[in-house]
Each structure stands twice: as C-alpha cells, then as structure tokens.
Design a protein around this motif. Structure first.
Motif, PDB file in Angstrom:
ATOM      1  N   GLU A 116       1.425  45.396  20.333  1.00 58.65           N
ATOM      2  CA  GLU A 116       0.363  44.857  19.480  1.00 58.65           C
ATOM      3  C   GLU A 116       0.905  43.650  18.724  1.00 58.65           C
ATOM      4  OE1 GLU A 116      -2.783  45.130  19.083  1.00 58.65           O
ATOM      5  OE2 GLU A 116      -2.904  46.720  20.579  1.00 58.65           O
ATOM      6  N   ALA A 117       0.075  42.628  18.577  1.00 60.47           N
ATOM      7  CA  ALA A 117       0.487  41.434  17.846  1.00 60.47           C
ATOM      8  C   ALA A 117       0.077  41.557  16.386  1.00 60.47           C
ATOM      9  CB  ALA A 117      -0.168  40.197  18.450  1.00 60.47           C
ATOM     10  N   CYS A 118       1.035  41.294  15.482  1.00 61.73           N
ATOM     11  CA  CYS A 118       0.715  41.254  14.055  1.00 61.73           C
ATOM     12  C   CYS A 118       0.948  39.827  13.556  1.00 61.73           C
ATOM     13  CB  CYS A 118       1.556  42.237  13.263  1.00 61.73           C
ATOM     14  SG  CYS A 118       1.227  42.135  11.487  1.00 61.73           S
ATOM     15  N   TYR A 119      -0.123  39.201  13.073  1.00 67.09           N
ATOM     16  CA  TYR A 119      -0.040  37.823  12.584  1.00 67.09           C
ATOM     17  C   TYR A 119      -0.053  37.762  11.055  1.00 67.09           C
ATOM     18  CZ  TYR A 119      -1.047  36.040  17.298  1.00 67.09           C
ATOM     19  OH  TYR A 119      -0.996  35.738  18.632  1.00 67.09           O
ATOM     20  N   TRP A 120       0.174  38.904  10.398  1.00 65.46           N
ATOM     21  CA  TRP A 120       0.090  38.942   8.936  1.00 65.46           C
ATOM     22  C   TRP A 120       1.471  38.746   8.312  1.00 65.46           C
ATOM     23  CZ3 TRP A 120      -4.592  38.975   6.681  1.00 65.46           C
ATOM     24  CH2 TRP A 120      -5.681  39.372   7.474  1.00 65.46           C
ATOM     25  N   THR A 121       1.471  38.276   7.067  1.00 62.25           N
ATOM     26  CA  THR A 121       2.714  38.198   6.302  1.00 62.25           C
ATOM     27  C   THR A 121       2.630  39.212   5.162  1.00 62.25           C
ATOM     28  OG1 THR A 121       1.843  36.499   4.833  1.00 62.25           O
ATOM     29  CG2 THR A 121       3.004  35.736   6.799  1.00 62.25           C
ATOM     30  N   ALA A 122       3.789  39.497   4.539  1.00 62.51           N
ATOM     31  CA  ALA A 122       3.841  40.523   3.502  1.00 62.51           C
ATOM     32  C   ALA A 122       2.890  40.215   2.341  1.00 62.51           C
ATOM     33  CB  ALA A 122       5.263  40.662   2.987  1.00 62.51           C
ATOM     34  N   ASP A 123       2.672  38.921   2.030  1.00 65.70           N
ATOM     35  CA  ASP A 123       1.779  38.587   0.922  1.00 65.70           C
ATOM     36  C   ASP A 123       0.317  38.457   1.354  1.00 65.70           C
ATOM     37  OD1 ASP A 123       1.937  36.223   2.268  1.00 65.70           O
ATOM     38  OD2 ASP A 123       2.879  35.077   0.657  1.00 65.70           O
ATOM     39  N   GLY A 124      -0.009  38.889   2.584  1.00 61.48           N
ATOM     40  CA  GLY A 124      -1.402  38.895   3.022  1.00 61.48           C
ATOM     41  C   GLY A 124      -1.855  37.603   3.665  1.00 61.48           C
ATOM     42  N   GLY A 125      -0.921  36.704   3.955  1.00 66.85           N
ATOM     43  CA  GLY A 125      -1.266  35.456   4.624  1.00 66.85           C
ATOM     44  C   GLY A 125      -1.139  35.577   6.134  1.00 66.85           C
ATOM     45  N   ALA A 126      -1.268  34.444   6.828  1.00 62.95           N
ATOM     46  CA  ALA A 126      -1.215  34.434   8.282  1.00 62.95           C
ATOM     47  C   ALA A 126      -0.013  33.636   8.756  1.00 62.95           C
ATOM     48  CB  ALA A 126      -2.485  33.801   8.837  1.00 62.95           C
ATOM     49  N   LYS A 127       0.511  34.032   9.920  1.00 61.57           N
ATOM     50  CA  LYS A 127       1.584  33.249  10.540  1.00 61.57           C
ATOM     51  C   LYS A 127       1.172  32.934  11.971  1.00 61.57           C
ATOM     52  CE  LYS A 127       4.159  37.491  11.491  1.00 61.57           C
ATOM     53  NZ  LYS A 127       5.408  38.223  11.271  1.00 61.57           N
ATOM     54  N   SER A 128       1.771  31.873  12.541  1.00 66.74           N
ATOM     55  CA  SER A 128       1.328  31.438  13.867  1.00 66.74           C
ATOM     56  C   SER A 128       2.032  32.211  14.977  1.00 66.74           C
ATOM     57  CB  SER A 128       1.551  29.937  14.034  1.00 66.74           C
ATOM     58  OG  SER A 128       2.887  29.618  13.723  1.00 66.74           O
ATOM     59  N   GLU A 129       3.286  32.598  14.758  1.00 63.99           N
ATOM     60  CA  GLU A 129       4.014  33.375  15.769  1.00 63.99           C
ATOM     61  C   GLU A 129       3.935  34.845  15.404  1.00 63.99           C
ATOM     62  OE1 GLU A 129       5.745  32.623  18.723  1.00 63.99           O
ATOM     63  OE2 GLU A 129       4.504  30.839  18.465  1.00 63.99           O
ATOM     64  N   PRO A 130       3.363  35.679  16.292  1.00 64.25           N
ATOM     65  CA  PRO A 130       3.181  37.082  15.915  1.00 64.25           C
ATOM     66  C   PRO A 130       4.477  37.888  15.954  1.00 64.25           C
ATOM     67  CG  PRO A 130       2.526  36.759  18.182  1.00 64.25           C
ATOM     68  CD  PRO A 130       2.884  35.391  17.648  1.00 64.25           C
ATOM     69  N   THR A 131       4.476  38.989  15.219  1.00 61.36           N
ATOM     70  CA  THR A 131       5.509  40.010  15.381  1.00 61.36           C
ATOM     71  C   THR A 131       4.937  41.016  16.380  1.00 61.36           C
ATOM     72  OG1 THR A 131       6.242  39.738  13.112  1.00 61.36           O
ATOM     73  CG2 THR A 131       6.814  41.815  14.181  1.00 61.36           C
ATOM     74  N   TRP A 132       5.731  41.352  17.413  1.00 59.76           N
ATOM     75  CA  TRP A 132       5.262  42.322  18.411  1.00 59.76           C
ATOM     76  C   TRP A 132       5.648  43.706  17.954  1.00 59.76           C
ATOM     77  CZ3 TRP A 132       1.703  40.525  21.454  1.00 59.76           C
ATOM     78  CH2 TRP A 132       1.674  39.149  21.715  1.00 59.76           C
ATOM     79  N   VAL A 133       4.635  44.573  17.878  1.00 60.33           N
ATOM     80  CA  VAL A 133       4.820  45.876  17.246  1.00 60.33           C
ATOM     81  C   VAL A 133       4.600  46.989  18.272  1.00 60.33           C
ATOM     82  CG1 VAL A 133       4.069  47.363  15.352  1.00 60.33           C
ATOM     83  CG2 VAL A 133       3.975  44.879  15.085  1.00 60.33           C
ATOM     84  N   LEU A 134       5.464  47.989  18.199  1.00 59.26           N
ATOM     85  CA  LEU A 134       5.327  49.192  19.024  1.00 59.26           C
ATOM     86  C   LEU A 134       4.477  50.203  18.254  1.00 59.26           C
ATOM     87  CD1 LEU A 134       6.117  51.164  21.322  1.00 59.26           C
ATOM     88  CD2 LEU A 134       8.244  51.584  20.080  1.00 59.26           C
ATOM     89  N   LEU A 135       3.320  50.563  18.808  1.00 67.19           N
ATOM     90  CA  LEU A 135       2.457  51.546  18.136  1.00 67.19           C
ATOM     91  C   LEU A 135       3.071  52.935  18.249  1.00 67.19           C
ATOM     92  CD1 LEU A 135      -1.155  50.565  19.286  1.00 67.19           C
ATOM     93  CD2 LEU A 135      -0.112  50.165  17.050  1.00 67.19           C
ATOM     94  N   ASN A 136       3.037  53.684  17.148  1.00 66.48           N
ATOM     95  CA  ASN A 136       3.575  55.052  17.150  1.00 66.48           C
ATOM     96  C   ASN A 136       2.959  55.902  18.254  1.00 66.48           C
ATOM     97  OD1 ASN A 136       5.365  54.731  15.114  1.00 66.48           O
ATOM     98  ND2 ASN A 136       4.169  55.749  13.548  1.00 66.48           N
ATOM     99  N   GLU A 137       1.630  55.766  18.436  1.00 62.96           N
ATOM    100  CA  GLU A 137       0.970  56.620  19.427  1.00 62.96           C
ATOM    101  C   GLU A 137       1.480  56.334  20.835  1.00 62.96           C
ATOM    102  OE1 GLU A 137      -2.877  54.462  18.210  1.00 62.96           O
ATOM    103  OE2 GLU A 137      -3.297  55.131  20.234  1.00 62.96           O
TER     104      GLU A 137
END
Ligand SMILES: [Zn+2]
Length: 153
Positions: free
Chosen positions: A85-106
């Motif tokens: 899953e791609a996450c385009y969020w930053t810790a302060d609630g903003g957006a970033k252009s390069e996503p972090t690729w996340v492994l879903l727990n499920e």
C-alpha cells in the motif's frame, strides 16, 4: 445576437461546427478518463509495487497471467511478496510526492490495524492519497481514542 447564433446553428455549417465541438468535448473527456486510470501505475499497466513480508522491503513486480500472490521476493528468495500500500502522508498531516510502501498487517498474517512506519498514520487497503481538504488518517492514539480503547502493548 442570440437570433444570429440560433440562425447560425440552424444552418448546415452551424450544425457541422456544433458536431465538431461535441466530438472535441468527448475526445477530451475520454483522454482525461484514460489518464486518470493510468495515474497510479508508475512503469507499465501490469507492474505494481509489492512488499516482502520477511524483509519489509518494497519491490516492483510484473504480475503474469495466472500468477498467484504471494509472489517471488528478490529479498527473501521465497514467495513472500504481497501487494504494497502506498502512503503519501507525513507525520504532520501533509503530503509527500514519493510514497512510503507499507505492508498491511492483514497481508502479513498479523492482527490489528496497520500504521505507516514513516508517518505513523493508519494505512488501509486502497489507501487514500492526500487531497486538498482531506482529513489525514488517524495516528494510533487518535485511532484507539475513537474506538474507546487503549493501544495494544
Ligand atoms: Zn505514511
């Protein structure tokens, strides 16, 4: 002026012009639709990002017809690649252009909600991308507060 326009549209030339404009509008709509559906496919239509459940490392993989998930991971050398899953969020609630690729727990066979290792926010399947005015996903404390429970230790 209006009367002239009406007479013009009633003429053969006027009708041809009207049809041209309609076709242009349709072509534009079709082009917009196509680019919309291709916007989140980086390299080719059949390649997408996977993530290795053993090493948590993302990789691009072209899914062949008939291939099943999990796919071969170049990091573990085994079939441990699941869709990322791609996450385009930053810790302060903003957006970033390069996503972090996340492994879903499920997909990793784990219980509970998934939080992004980079921004710490909730990640779900078909994770929403930041849009103007969109509310950022909850952090663990916001998420568990909304459920009325404490984060698991
Ligand atoms: Zn994130």
């Amino acid at each position: 002026m209006i009367e002239q326009l009406r007479r013009f549209l009633g003429s053969r030339l006027g009708r041809a012009v009207a049809i041209c404009f309609t076709l242009l509008a349709l072509g534009w709509a079709a082009a917009t639709t196509v680019s919309y559906f291709h916007s989140d496919t980086p390299s080719s239509a059949f390649s997408r990002m996977f993530i290795c459940t053993e090493t948590q490392k993302p990789f691009s993989h072209k899914l062949e017809v008939g291939e099943t998930v999990p796919v071969y991971s170049p990091y573990s050398g085994k079939n441990t690649g699941v869709p990322a899953e791609a996450c385009y969020w930053t810790a302060d609630g903003g957006a970033k252009s390069e996503p972090t690729w996340v492994l879903l727990n499920e997909l990793a066979g784990k219980e509970g909600p998934t939080f992004c290792p980079d921004c710490g926010r909730l990640v779900v399947g078909h994770n929403p991308a930041p849009r103007p005015g969109a509310k950022p996903p909850p952090t663990p404390s916001e998420y568990f507060a909304a459920l009325g429970s404490n984060p698991p230790r």
